[in-house]
Motif scaffolding. Structure first.
Motif, PDB file in Angstrom:
ATOM      1  N   PRO A 216      12.871   3.130   5.849  1.00  0.00           N
ATOM      2  CA  PRO A 216      12.032   3.438   7.011  1.00  0.00           C
ATOM      3  C   PRO A 216      11.381   2.195   7.600  1.00  0.00           C
ATOM      4  CG  PRO A 216      11.554   4.922   5.191  1.00  0.00           C
ATOM      5  CD  PRO A 216      12.426   3.837   4.647  1.00  0.00           C
ATOM      6  N   ARG A 217      11.184   2.226   8.897  1.00  0.00           N
ATOM      7  CA  ARG A 217      10.470   1.142   9.573  1.00  0.00           C
ATOM      8  C   ARG A 217       8.989   1.426   9.458  1.00  0.00           C
ATOM      9  NH1 ARG A 217      13.350  -3.137  12.186  1.00  0.00           N
ATOM     10  NH2 ARG A 217      11.626  -3.177  13.638  1.00  0.00           N
ATOM     11  N   LEU A 218       8.292   0.609   8.710  1.00  0.00           N
ATOM     12  CA  LEU A 218       6.858   0.780   8.518  1.00  0.00           C
ATOM     13  C   LEU A 218       6.109  -0.330   9.226  1.00  0.00           C
ATOM     14  CD1 LEU A 218       6.770   1.562   4.673  1.00  0.00           C
ATOM     15  CD2 LEU A 218       7.011   3.178   6.581  1.00  0.00           C
ATOM     16  N   SER A 219       4.992   0.048   9.832  1.00  0.00           N
ATOM     17  CA  SER A 219       4.147  -0.972  10.446  1.00  0.00           C
ATOM     18  C   SER A 219       3.458  -1.763   9.337  1.00  0.00           C
ATOM     19  CB  SER A 219       3.099  -0.325  11.352  1.00  0.00           C
ATOM     20  OG  SER A 219       2.123   0.341  10.573  1.00  0.00           O
ATOM     21  N   ALA A 220       2.907  -2.921   9.705  1.00  0.00           N
ATOM     22  CA  ALA A 220       2.220  -3.753   8.715  1.00  0.00           C
ATOM     23  C   ALA A 220       1.067  -2.997   8.062  1.00  0.00           C
ATOM     24  CB  ALA A 220       1.720  -5.033   9.379  1.00  0.00           C
ATOM     25  N   GLN A 221       0.309  -2.221   8.848  1.00  0.00           N
ATOM     26  CA  GLN A 221      -0.828  -1.493   8.278  1.00  0.00           C
ATOM     27  C   GLN A 221      -0.370  -0.313   7.430  1.00  0.00           C
ATOM     28  OE1 GLN A 221      -3.218  -0.941  11.923  1.00  0.00           O
ATOM     29  NE2 GLN A 221      -4.810  -2.121  10.893  1.00  0.00           N
ATOM     30  N   GLU A 222       0.689   0.352   7.842  1.00  0.00           N
ATOM     31  CA  GLU A 222       1.239   1.425   7.010  1.00  0.00           C
ATOM     32  C   GLU A 222       1.680   0.871   5.670  1.00  0.00           C
ATOM     33  OE1 GLU A 222       3.036   4.305  10.568  1.00  0.00           O
ATOM     34  OE2 GLU A 222       4.331   2.868   9.530  1.00  0.00           O
ATOM     35  N   ARG A 223       2.336  -0.274   5.713  1.00  0.00           N
ATOM     36  CA  ARG A 223       2.806  -0.896   4.483  1.00  0.00           C
ATOM     37  C   ARG A 223       1.634  -1.344   3.605  1.00  0.00           C
ATOM     38  NH1 ARG A 223       6.832  -3.117   6.503  1.00  0.00           N
ATOM     39  NH2 ARG A 223       5.717  -4.871   7.382  1.00  0.00           N
ATOM     40  N   ALA A 224       0.590  -1.871   4.231  1.00  0.00           N
ATOM     41  CA  ALA A 224      -0.575  -2.324   3.473  1.00  0.00           C
ATOM     42  C   ALA A 224      -1.232  -1.156   2.738  1.00  0.00           C
ATOM     43  CB  ALA A 224      -1.577  -3.002   4.409  1.00  0.00           C
ATOM     44  N   VAL A 225      -1.391  -0.043   3.429  1.00  0.00           N
ATOM     45  CA  VAL A 225      -1.983   1.141   2.789  1.00  0.00           C
ATOM     46  C   VAL A 225      -1.061   1.654   1.684  1.00  0.00           C
ATOM     47  CG1 VAL A 225      -2.646   3.552   3.130  1.00  0.00           C
ATOM     48  CG2 VAL A 225      -3.345   1.816   4.802  1.00  0.00           C
ATOM     49  N   LEU A 226       0.226   1.736   1.968  1.00  0.00           N
ATOM     50  CA  LEU A 226       1.184   2.245   0.993  1.00  0.00           C
ATOM     51  C   LEU A 226       1.194   1.410  -0.281  1.00  0.00           C
ATOM     52  CD1 LEU A 226       3.613   3.857  -0.042  1.00  0.00           C
ATOM     53  CD2 LEU A 226       5.087   2.371   1.351  1.00  0.00           C
TER      54      LEU A 226
ATOM     55  N   ALA B 235      -9.989   2.953  -1.560  1.00  0.00           N
ATOM     56  CA  ALA B 235      -9.831   1.526  -1.861  1.00  0.00           C
ATOM     57  C   ALA B 235      -8.680   0.930  -1.056  1.00  0.00           C
ATOM     58  CB  ALA B 235      -9.583   1.333  -3.353  1.00  0.00           C
ATOM     59  N   ALA B 236      -7.593   1.700  -0.887  1.00  0.00           N
ATOM     60  CA  ALA B 236      -6.467   1.228  -0.089  1.00  0.00           C
ATOM     61  C   ALA B 236      -6.891   1.002   1.353  1.00  0.00           C
ATOM     62  CB  ALA B 236      -5.320   2.241  -0.163  1.00  0.00           C
ATOM     63  N   ALA B 237      -7.739   1.892   1.862  1.00  0.00           N
ATOM     64  CA  ALA B 237      -8.247   1.748   3.228  1.00  0.00           C
ATOM     65  C   ALA B 237      -9.046   0.459   3.372  1.00  0.00           C
ATOM     66  CB  ALA B 237      -9.100   2.956   3.600  1.00  0.00           C
ATOM     67  N   ARG B 238      -9.880   0.181   2.366  1.00  0.00           N
ATOM     68  CA  ARG B 238     -10.684  -1.048   2.423  1.00  0.00           C
ATOM     69  C   ARG B 238      -9.799  -2.283   2.398  1.00  0.00           C
ATOM     70  NH1 ARG B 238     -14.015   1.987  -1.076  1.00  0.00           N
ATOM     71  NH2 ARG B 238     -13.134   0.952  -2.914  1.00  0.00           N
ATOM     72  N   ARG B 239      -8.770  -2.269   1.548  1.00  0.00           N
ATOM     73  CA  ARG B 239      -7.867  -3.426   1.461  1.00  0.00           C
ATOM     74  C   ARG B 239      -7.128  -3.647   2.776  1.00  0.00           C
ATOM     75  NH1 ARG B 239      -4.766  -2.978  -4.393  1.00  0.00           N
ATOM     76  NH2 ARG B 239      -6.597  -2.464  -5.659  1.00  0.00           N
ATOM     77  N   ALA B 240      -6.768  -2.557   3.430  1.00  0.00           N
ATOM     78  CA  ALA B 240      -6.035  -2.663   4.691  1.00  0.00           C
ATOM     79  C   ALA B 240      -6.959  -2.912   5.872  1.00  0.00           C
ATOM     80  CB  ALA B 240      -5.215  -1.396   4.919  1.00  0.00           C
ATOM     81  N   GLY B 241      -8.265  -2.772   5.648  1.00  0.00           N
ATOM     82  CA  GLY B 241      -9.227  -3.004   6.722  1.00  0.00           C
ATOM     83  C   GLY B 241      -9.269  -1.898   7.753  1.00  0.00           C
ATOM     84  N   VAL B 242      -9.041  -0.640   7.298  1.00  0.00           N
ATOM     85  CA  VAL B 242      -9.075   0.499   8.213  1.00  0.00           C
ATOM     86  C   VAL B 242      -9.980   1.585   7.642  1.00  0.00           C
ATOM     87  CG1 VAL B 242      -6.739   0.040   9.052  1.00  0.00           C
ATOM     88  CG2 VAL B 242      -7.061   1.609   7.129  1.00  0.00           C
TER      89      VAL B 242
END
Length: 220
Positions: free
Chosen positions: A144-154, A165-172
């Motif tokens: 799948p084509r994932l955006s940078a932020q989708e990948r960061a959260v994943l 915690a994943a949200a904090r790491r991704a900055g969202v």
């Protein structure tokens, strides 16, 4: 100082000879085995002294399959660092998915190659600029084509972090991270590789080697 045992599989005999000379002054790397084919390597390797890292040419003249070559070398207990002069995106991706620990081109300086060997022995993954380029443009249907932020959260969530915690790491925001994660699940389902649970997502991250990079072109 521990010495790293390495092997090299390449059908360019001149290169193999040069490699011995180039590595001779490097005190923490010992080239213990060279071969022109994987079959030859398997015949000659000493089970009691398997190279820790094998430098494997991407495309050998015997027309052996790169990914299968990686798997056969890994089965001996060595790690694999793929090297090549020929740009072959599909071949490179296949070797990484087969378990190779990285890819470097033969035009790199010796210092770059030696550091890559050290990184592999230390458990690292060698993401050269060339490999990063290939990974960032991998658009095969099953991936799948994932955006940078989708990948960061994943990657954060699949590594064991909570969604907060994943949200904090991704900055969202938390809600945004939850939306990204649902998008990721949908994209994997549409690619025929459903990921319903956190364990499923961790499997997809490992299968797609997403831990290698935060790469890729933004996508929806």
């Amino acid at each position: 100082m521990s010495v790293i045992r390495i092997g090299a599989i390449d059908d360019d005999r001149m290169l193999l000879g040069g490699l011995r000379s180039w590595l001779a002054p490097i005190t923490d790397v010992d080239l213990v085995l060279v071969s022109t084919t994987v079959a030859g390597y398997l015949t000659e390797v000493d089970p009691a002294a398997v190279p820790q890292v094998v430098l494997l040419d991407l495309n050998l003249r015997d027309n052996s399959v790169p990914a299968e070559n990686v798997a056969r070398v890994l089965a001996t207990g060595a790690q694999v660092l793929v090297v090549s002069t020929i740009p072959d995106a599909d071949g490179v991706l296949a070797t990484i998915e087969a378990g190779a620990s990285g890819y470097v081109t033969k035009d790199q300086d010796l210092e770059v190659l030696v550091q890559a060997i050290r990184d592999v022995v230390a458990g690292g993954l060698v993401v050269s600029p060339e490999l990063a380029f290939v990974l960032s443009r991998d658009s095969r249907p099953h991936r799948p084509r994932l955006s940078a932020q989708e990948r960061a959260v994943l990657t954060a969530y699949a590594s064991g972090a909570t969604l907060a915690a994943a949200a904090r790491r991704a900055g969202v925001a938390y809600g945004t991270a939850r939306e990204y994660l649902e998008r990721v699940k949908r994209k994997y389902a549409e690619a025929g590789r459903p990921a319903h649970t956190k364990l499923d997502l961790a499997d997809r991250v490992r299968e797609d080697r997403l831990e290698l990079h935060g790469l890729g072109e933004p996508g929806s």
